[in-house]
Each structure stands twice: as structure tokens, then as C-alpha cells.
Design a protein around this motif. Structure first.
Motif, short mmCIF file in Angstrom:
data_model
loop_
_atom_site.label_atom_id
_atom_site.label_comp_id
_atom_site.label_asym_id
_atom_site.label_seq_id
_atom_site.Cartn_x
_atom_site.Cartn_y
_atom_site.Cartn_z
N LYS A 289 47.66 -8.90 17.65
CA LYS A 289 48.91 -9.36 18.25
C LYS A 289 50.10 -8.59 17.71
CE LYS A 289 47.49 -14.08 19.45
NZ LYS A 289 47.78 -15.52 19.26
N VAL A 290 50.07 -8.33 16.41
CA VAL A 290 51.15 -7.55 15.79
C VAL A 290 51.20 -6.15 16.39
CG1 VAL A 290 52.00 -6.53 13.65
CG2 VAL A 290 51.09 -8.87 13.65
N LEU A 291 50.02 -5.53 16.51
CA LEU A 291 49.95 -4.17 17.06
C LEU A 291 50.43 -4.14 18.51
CD1 LEU A 291 49.15 -1.22 16.67
CD2 LEU A 291 46.82 -1.84 17.36
N ASP A 292 50.02 -5.13 19.30
CA ASP A 292 50.43 -5.16 20.70
C ASP A 292 51.94 -5.36 20.83
OD1 ASP A 292 47.86 -4.75 21.51
OD2 ASP A 292 47.43 -6.85 21.95
N GLY A 293 52.50 -6.19 19.96
CA GLY A 293 53.95 -6.37 19.97
C GLY A 293 54.68 -5.09 19.62
N MET A 294 54.16 -4.35 18.64
CA MET A 294 54.78 -3.09 18.24
C MET A 294 54.63 -2.04 19.32
SD MET A 294 54.16 -2.62 14.13
CE MET A 294 52.38 -2.38 14.27
N LEU A 295 53.47 -2.00 19.98
CA LEU A 295 53.28 -1.04 21.07
C LEU A 295 54.21 -1.37 22.24
CD1 LEU A 295 49.39 -0.64 21.07
CD2 LEU A 295 51.07 1.11 20.49
N GLY A 296 54.38 -2.66 22.52
CA GLY A 296 55.32 -3.06 23.56
C GLY A 296 56.74 -2.60 23.22
N ALA A 297 57.12 -2.78 21.95
CA ALA A 297 58.44 -2.34 21.51
C ALA A 297 58.59 -0.83 21.65
CB ALA A 297 58.68 -2.76 20.06
N ALA A 298 57.52 -0.09 21.33
CA ALA A 298 57.54 1.37 21.48
C ALA A 298 57.78 1.75 22.93
CB ALA A 298 56.23 1.97 20.97
N VAL B 53 53.91 4.39 31.16
CA VAL B 53 53.23 3.66 32.23
C VAL B 53 51.72 3.90 32.20
CG1 VAL B 53 53.05 3.41 34.74
CG2 VAL B 53 55.29 3.71 33.68
N GLU B 54 51.32 5.13 31.88
CA GLU B 54 49.90 5.46 31.94
C GLU B 54 49.13 5.05 30.69
OE1 GLU B 54 46.17 7.69 32.17
OE2 GLU B 54 47.68 7.95 30.61
N GLU B 55 49.81 5.00 29.53
CA GLU B 55 49.08 4.78 28.30
C GLU B 55 49.61 3.65 27.43
OE1 GLU B 55 48.52 8.44 26.19
OE2 GLU B 55 48.10 9.56 28.01
N VAL B 56 50.89 3.67 27.07
CA VAL B 56 51.40 2.74 26.07
C VAL B 56 51.34 1.29 26.55
CG1 VAL B 56 53.32 2.11 24.57
CG2 VAL B 56 52.90 4.52 25.12
N ILE B 57 51.86 1.02 27.75
CA ILE B 57 51.86 -0.36 28.26
C ILE B 57 50.44 -0.88 28.49
CG2 ILE B 57 52.49 -1.81 30.23
CD1 ILE B 57 55.14 -0.35 30.36
N PRO B 58 49.55 -0.12 29.15
CA PRO B 58 48.18 -0.63 29.30
C PRO B 58 47.50 -0.91 27.96
CG PRO B 58 48.56 1.18 30.82
CD PRO B 58 49.75 1.13 29.91
N GLU B 59 47.72 -0.04 26.96
CA GLU B 59 47.11 -0.26 25.66
C GLU B 59 47.67 -1.51 24.99
OE1 GLU B 59 46.57 2.04 21.38
OE2 GLU B 59 46.96 3.20 23.20
N SER B 60 48.96 -1.77 25.17
CA SER B 60 49.57 -2.95 24.54
C SER B 60 49.06 -4.25 25.15
CB SER B 60 51.10 -2.88 24.68
OG SER B 60 51.51 -3.14 26.02
N GLN B 61 48.51 -4.18 26.37
CA GLN B 61 48.04 -5.38 27.04
C GLN B 61 46.52 -5.44 27.15
OE1 GLN B 61 50.19 -6.17 30.66
NE2 GLN B 61 52.17 -5.94 29.69
N LEU B 62 45.86 -4.54 26.43
CA LEU B 62 44.40 -4.46 26.49
C LEU B 62 43.74 -5.75 26.02
CD1 LEU B 62 42.13 -2.46 27.21
CD2 LEU B 62 42.12 -1.75 24.81
N ALA B 63 44.31 -6.36 24.98
CA ALA B 63 43.74 -7.60 24.43
C ALA B 63 44.35 -8.83 25.12
CB ALA B 63 43.98 -7.67 22.93
N ARG B 64 45.05 -8.61 26.22
CA ARG B 64 45.65 -9.67 27.03
C ARG B 64 46.74 -10.46 26.31
NH1 ARG B 64 43.07 -9.33 31.58
NH2 ARG B 64 40.85 -8.82 31.70
N ALA C 157 53.48 -8.50 24.27
CA ALA C 157 53.78 -7.10 24.54
C ALA C 157 55.04 -6.96 25.39
CB ALA C 157 52.59 -6.44 25.25
N THR C 158 55.23 -7.88 26.34
CA THR C 158 56.41 -7.83 27.20
C THR C 158 57.68 -8.13 26.41
OG1 THR C 158 55.09 -8.51 29.11
CG2 THR C 158 57.48 -8.77 29.27
N VAL C 159 57.61 -9.15 25.55
CA VAL C 159 58.76 -9.47 24.70
C VAL C 159 59.08 -8.28 23.78
CG1 VAL C 159 59.58 -10.94 22.80
CG2 VAL C 159 58.42 -11.96 24.76
N GLY C 160 58.03 -7.65 23.25
CA GLY C 160 58.23 -6.46 22.42
C GLY C 160 58.92 -5.36 23.18
N ALA C 161 58.52 -5.16 24.45
CA ALA C 161 59.14 -4.12 25.28
C ALA C 161 60.61 -4.43 25.53
CB ALA C 161 58.39 -3.99 26.61
N MET C 162 60.92 -5.69 25.78
CA MET C 162 62.32 -6.09 26.00
C MET C 162 63.15 -5.83 24.75
SD MET C 162 62.55 -7.26 29.14
CE MET C 162 64.03 -8.27 29.15
#
Length: 270
Positions: A41-50, A235-246, A251-256
Motif C-alpha cells: 500500500k505504501v509503494l502504491d501510494g508513492m507510485l501514485g504520487a510519482a 499512462v502506460e506504466e506508472v499508473i497501471p503498476e500503482s493499481q496492480l494490487a487494486r 494510488a489515486t489519492v497519491g496521484a492527486m
């Protein structure tokens, strides 16, 4: 900002800035020295932020200045922005199809690019390296634009971009080193591959700065090109990877949050 940095040429400033972004990748990779795993979850949040940082940087630090430069020169503002943006995406699409790489969390059977017998560790490293090409290029182009002495190209804006890219490089370094450690690789090797993925940024940064200095009329196209390449990666890599574990909400909050941080940096400093 210290005088020594201000007295450097734009190319040398680009080199220093991208060495910083590489350092942040290495810093992210260094977490493997202390942890064998990282909470997904931490990793997905960070990837979303990235992802958020990269999206914001693409507009505020690259596309908007490109449009303003074209307007100030009396050109049609949407032409360089559109042509450069789509060209950047097309370039990354081509590299994506040719360069062998594997995204974290995927089996070897889903490796992309030209088929090869390279090890999983090498393919994982190349996947993040692919992310870092447009990031280094974006920073380099931003500093190279300073040589043109245009109102829309500011040192503070270029620094803000480098800081934003550096912040989002931290989780990218972790995204390489931690999975390698989890698969049984030593701490030293896991760290080595993690930081290695960021070494392309100083190279791309210097080349980007030199290119826009030598070909100043192409500057709006170069800025837009870097933006298109970054959006392709997001679009092709970072977002899909951040949501891989659902962990989609996280991940969305991290992106915002990442978008807001980069926008604030660019508007406040630029």
C-alpha cells in the motif's frame, strides 16, 4: 541558491540537477539495505504520487512554457505543443517496443520489447530506466531553455522541475531494489540495480540541454516532446503498476497529492 550553481552554464546546471535526480533514485533504492520488503500500500501510494508529479510537470513546467514561447514569437501556439507532444509519445512507444524490459510484479512471460535471454533483474532495471529517459530529458531541456533568455524560461522553474522529478524518483528506486531483494538477491546487488536505473538521467539531461541550445528554434517542440514522453510513461506504466494490487483509492489519492505538490512547486518557484 549558492553562487557556484548560478555561475554554471545551463548545460552544467542540467548536469548538476540530473545528478540530484539520480541521487534521489539511489536514495529510494537504499531502503533495501534496511528492509527486505515494503508494504504494498505504501509503494502504491508513492507510485501514485510519482504519477501525479509527472503529470503536473508535463503541463506546468513543459507544455505551458512551450505554448507561451510560441505565442511570444508570433507563431501558432498549438502546433509545436501538439507536434512535440505526440512525437514524444511516439518515441517512447517505439523504445517500449524495442527495449527488453519487465515491469515489477509481472511474470517473465510478460516481458516486453525484443525477446531476450537477459535475467529478470536486468529487465526490471531497464523498465525503470525507460521511465527515467524522459525525466532526465525534461530537466535538461528546462535548463537548456535558460540559454535562450526567454521570459517563460526561468531558473526557478527549472529547479522546481528538478526537485519534483527528484521527489518522484524515490519510489521508483524502491520499486526496483525491493522486489529484487524479495526474490533473494543480496542487499548490495539490489541497491546497485536500483540506483543504476537512474544513471540515464544525467546523460539524457545533458543531451537535452545541449540540443535546445544548438537548435533554439526547436525549443517549444523539445519541451513538448519531453512532456509527451512523460505522459506516455505515466499512462502506460506508472499508473497501471500503482493499481496492480487494486489499491486504487490509495494510488489515486497519491496521484492527486503528487500533482498538487508539483503544481505548488512550479507556481511558487517558477
Amino acid at each position: 541558491m549558492t553562487d557556484w550553481f548560478l555561475n554554471l552554464t545551463p548545460v552544467m546546471q542540467a548536469l548538476v540537477a540530473t545528478l540530484f535526480t539520480w541521487f534521489m533514485t539511489a536514495l529510494g533504492a537504499s531502503v533495501v539495505i534496511f528492509f527486505k520488503t515494503i508494504n504494498r500500500k505504501v509503494l502504491d501510494g508513492m507510485l501514485g504520487a510519482a504519477a501525479g508529479v509527472m503529470i503536473a510537470a508535463s503541463f506546468w513546467s513543459l507544455l505551458a512554457p512551450a505554448i507561451e514561447m510560441t505565442e511570444n514569437s508570433g507563431g501558432t501556439p498549438w502546433i509545436p505543443a501538439t507536434v512535440g507532444f505526440l512525437s514524444g509519445g511516439a518515441f517512447l512507444w517505439l523504445v517500449d517496443k524495442l527495449l527488453p524490459h519487465l515491469h515489477s510484479g509481472f511474470p517473465m512471460s510478460e516481458a516486453e520489447g525484443i525477446k531476450t535471454s537477459w535475467q529478470r533483474s536486468t529487465l526490471l532495471c531497464l523498465a525503470i530506466t525507460l521511465h527515467n529517459i524522459p525525466e532526465g530529458l525534461a530537466v535538461g531541456v528546462a535548463f537548456g531553455a535558460l540559454a535562450a533568455d526567454l521570459p517563460s524560461a526561468s531558473l526557478a522553474g527549472a529547479i522546481a522541475l528538478a526537485v519534483g522529478i527528484g521527489i518522484q524518483n524515490f519510489p521508483e528506486g524502491s520499486a526496483v531494489s525491493v522486489p529484487l531483494r524479495r526474490e533473494g538477491m543480496s542487499r548490495a546487488k539490489s541497491f546497485w540495480y536500483g540506483q543504476l536505473s537512474g544513471t540515464v538521467e544525467p546523460i539524457a539531461g545533458v543531451l537535452g540541454a545541449m540540443a535546445v541550445i544548438w537548435m533554439e528554434p526547436l525549443l517549444p517542440y523539445a519541451l513538448s516532446f519531453a512532456a509527451g514522453a512523460m505522459i506516455y510513461v505515466v499512462v502506460e506504466e506508472v499508473i497501471p503498476e500503482s493499481q496492480l494490487a487494486r489499491n486504487t483509492d490509495l494510488a489515486t489519492v497519491g496521484a492527486m497529492c503528487g500533482f498538487a505538490i508539483m503544481m505548488t512547486l512550479d507556481v511558487a518557484l517558477g
